[in-house]
Design a protein around this motif. Sequence first.
Motif, PDB file in Angstrom:
ATOM      1  N   ILE A 111       0.832  -1.207   0.000  1.00  0.00           N
ATOM      2  CA  ILE A 111       0.000   0.000   0.000  1.00  0.00           C
ATOM      3  C   ILE A 111       0.865   1.254   0.000  1.00  0.00           C
ATOM      4  O   ILE A 111       0.615   2.209  -0.748  1.00  0.00           O
ATOM      5  CB  ILE A 111      -0.959  -0.009   1.201  1.00  0.00           C
ATOM      6  N   ASP A 112       1.902   1.253   0.820  1.00  0.00           N
ATOM      7  CA  ASP A 112       2.802   2.410   0.891  1.00  0.00           C
ATOM      8  C   ASP A 112       3.481   2.673  -0.450  1.00  0.00           C
ATOM      9  O   ASP A 112       3.785   3.825  -0.787  1.00  0.00           O
ATOM     10  CB  ASP A 112       3.859   2.193   1.975  1.00  0.00           C
ATOM     11  N   ALA A 113       3.721   1.601  -1.199  1.00  0.00           N
ATOM     12  CA  ALA A 113       4.359   1.754  -2.507  1.00  0.00           C
ATOM     13  C   ALA A 113       3.386   2.270  -3.567  1.00  0.00           C
ATOM     14  O   ALA A 113       3.806   2.707  -4.638  1.00  0.00           O
ATOM     15  CB  ALA A 113       4.945   0.421  -2.966  1.00  0.00           C
ATOM     16  N   GLY A 114       2.081   2.217  -3.255  1.00  0.00           N
ATOM     17  CA  GLY A 114       1.084   2.710  -4.199  1.00  0.00           C
ATOM     18  C   GLY A 114       0.327   1.629  -4.923  1.00  0.00           C
ATOM     19  O   GLY A 114      -0.357   1.906  -5.925  1.00  0.00           O
ATOM     20  N   ALA A 115       0.411   0.374  -4.412  1.00  0.00           N
ATOM     21  CA  ALA A 115      -0.318  -0.728  -5.037  1.00  0.00           C
ATOM     22  C   ALA A 115      -1.668  -0.924  -4.361  1.00  0.00           C
ATOM     23  O   ALA A 115      -1.905  -0.424  -3.259  1.00  0.00           O
ATOM     24  CB  ALA A 115       0.496  -2.014  -4.923  1.00  0.00           C
ATOM     25  N   VAL A 116      -2.544  -1.666  -5.011  1.00  0.00           N
ATOM     26  CA  VAL A 116      -3.797  -2.089  -4.412  1.00  0.00           C
ATOM     27  C   VAL A 116      -3.715  -3.597  -4.238  1.00  0.00           C
ATOM     28  O   VAL A 116      -3.168  -4.304  -5.087  1.00  0.00           O
ATOM     29  CB  VAL A 116      -5.011  -1.693  -5.280  1.00  0.00           C
ATOM     30  N   VAL A 117      -4.233  -4.106  -3.108  1.00  0.00           N
ATOM     31  CA  VAL A 117      -4.194  -5.540  -2.828  1.00  0.00           C
ATOM     32  C   VAL A 117      -5.613  -6.087  -2.790  1.00  0.00           C
ATOM     33  O   VAL A 117      -6.476  -5.549  -2.088  1.00  0.00           O
ATOM     34  CB  VAL A 117      -3.478  -5.828  -1.495  1.00  0.00           C
ATOM     35  N   SER A 118      -5.848  -7.149  -3.544  1.00  0.00           N
ATOM     36  CA  SER A 118      -7.177  -7.754  -3.635  1.00  0.00           C
ATOM     37  C   SER A 118      -7.256  -9.029  -2.809  1.00  0.00           C
ATOM     38  O   SER A 118      -6.237  -9.658  -2.520  1.00  0.00           O
ATOM     39  CB  SER A 118      -7.484  -8.092  -5.103  1.00  0.00           C
ATOM     40  N   THR A 119      -8.483  -9.414  -2.428  1.00  0.00           N
ATOM     41  CA  THR A 119      -8.685 -10.765  -1.918  1.00  0.00           C
ATOM     42  C   THR A 119      -8.436 -11.744  -3.064  1.00  0.00           C
ATOM     43  O   THR A 119      -8.442 -11.348  -4.230  1.00  0.00           O
ATOM     44  CB  THR A 119     -10.111 -10.936  -1.378  1.00  0.00           C
ATOM     45  N   PRO A 120      -8.203 -13.021  -2.756  1.00  0.00           N
ATOM     46  CA  PRO A 120      -7.864 -13.990  -3.804  1.00  0.00           C
ATOM     47  C   PRO A 120      -8.941 -14.089  -4.883  1.00  0.00           C
ATOM     48  O   PRO A 120     -10.115 -14.263  -4.583  1.00  0.00           O
ATOM     49  CB  PRO A 120      -7.741 -15.310  -3.033  1.00  0.00           C
ATOM     50  N   THR A 121      -8.527 -13.992  -6.118  1.00  0.00           N
ATOM     51  CA  THR A 121      -9.428 -14.143  -7.259  1.00  0.00           C
ATOM     52  C   THR A 121      -8.608 -14.296  -8.528  1.00  0.00           C
ATOM     53  O   THR A 121      -7.479 -13.815  -8.615  1.00  0.00           O
ATOM     54  CB  THR A 121     -10.356 -12.930  -7.406  1.00  0.00           C
ATOM     55  N   CYS A 122      -9.185 -14.974  -9.524  1.00  0.00           N
ATOM     56  CA  CYS A 122      -8.580 -15.014 -10.858  1.00  0.00           C
ATOM     57  C   CYS A 122      -8.689 -13.638 -11.512  1.00  0.00           C
ATOM     58  O   CYS A 122      -7.804 -13.217 -12.247  1.00  0.00           O
ATOM     59  CB  CYS A 122      -9.272 -16.056 -11.716  1.00  0.00           C
ATOM     60  N   GLY A 123      -9.821 -12.970 -11.248  1.00  0.00           N
ATOM     61  CA  GLY A 123     -10.032 -11.577 -11.632  1.00  0.00           C
ATOM     62  C   GLY A 123      -9.553 -11.154 -12.999  1.00  0.00           C
ATOM     63  O   GLY A 123     -10.128 -11.518 -14.029  1.00  0.00           O
TER      64      GLY A 123
END
Length: 419
Positions: free
Chosen positions: A349-361
């Motif tokens: 998050i600090d690096a500027g990414a978004v983290v999702s719950t597990p999914t093929c998405g």
Amino acid sequence: MGMTMTQKILAAHAGLDTVAAGQLISAKLDIVLGNDITTPVAVNEFKKAGFDAVFDKDSVAIVLDHFVPNKDIKAAQQSKTCREFACEHCISHFYDVGKMGIEHALLPEQGVVTAGDCIIGADSHTCTYGALGAFSTGVGSTDMAAGMATGTAWFKVPSAIRFDLSGKLPANCSGKDVILTIIGMIGVDGALYKSMEFTGEGVQNLSMDDRLCICNMAIEAGAKNGIFPVDARTMEYLSGRSERKPVIFEADADAEYEMTVEIDLGKIVPTVACPHLPENTRFARDLGEIRVDQVVIGSCTNGRLEDMEAAYRILRGKQIADGVRCIIIPGTMQILRECVERGWYTAFIDAGAVVSTPTCGPCLGGYMGILAEGERCIATTNRNFVGRMGHVDSEVYLASPHTAAASALTGYITEYKEA
């Protein structure tokens, strides 16, 4: 003539002393797998055929992972069908929100699959479980329906290609670079309906996450399955995890292979598959400044703990380039929890990414990262076909977590080099 490792597993499950390439057999199944896209079709076929019970409630696995949490009404209806079927038949291995994970990361983690198994799954990347010394392959939903009801499946015994591995991977490379290198060498049909069997002293230098990644993409070379021998590292992984006792099969010394391909792991370099086929490989360092709009780190290919660790080591304390969307998707809830407890989630998050719950998405152009016209993504996923992640005029480049994370920091496809 002796048998390959795959042929020995198939012979055992068919109740035969020997089998040969090209032979048609009926084999008993240890696990039948489906997901939220393929299971509803299988359920319809199951009912249409007049089946009223599964052969073993402990041998069917249904994992909701492609569109979970549900992205729209159709996804919700598909998941509802799965939930109702799992409840009606008391399916032991049913994974929904809260327990979910990407199926091919989840089943090995939970010990549902093990060495010596014969496994079918209504998903092409079911070949992943060969990393554990199992025969596993993707099938259609109709075959899944029959497998759930009867506990058997028909196979044509595959011939095999041996990949003799030596040496040890450089620090900036992983199993993803190995399999991309191999697919670049033999092509997307180079192992068509064959078993890709990995052998040699180099195997011991590959982690289980490396092996799972390599077998996962065997289908991208057209293979029926990929498989590794069971060694001390395999047994350590399975210990305390497998629901059933592992069964170890070894290829005969005189087993017949169509050819042998020698791979020196020490000579592997960061490799990228350019649009629009996994065989269109180039060295990352030779690509020049190819700008990217999006980075995806995750999927059934590279959503495991080592993949998250690689992303963390590269991204921590740094900032993702302006104009780049970085999406990180841990493969299971357990891996997600590890990321949180180790402080990696905060670093992402600090690096500027978004983290999702597990999914093929986003891998299949589902959700959580669809590409618009003209956009370009570098991803740790397994396919980069036209329109795979969104608009038909978008582009997907396949790479390792090291290369993807390094690219997120620069904004263009970048080879990661250890500091």
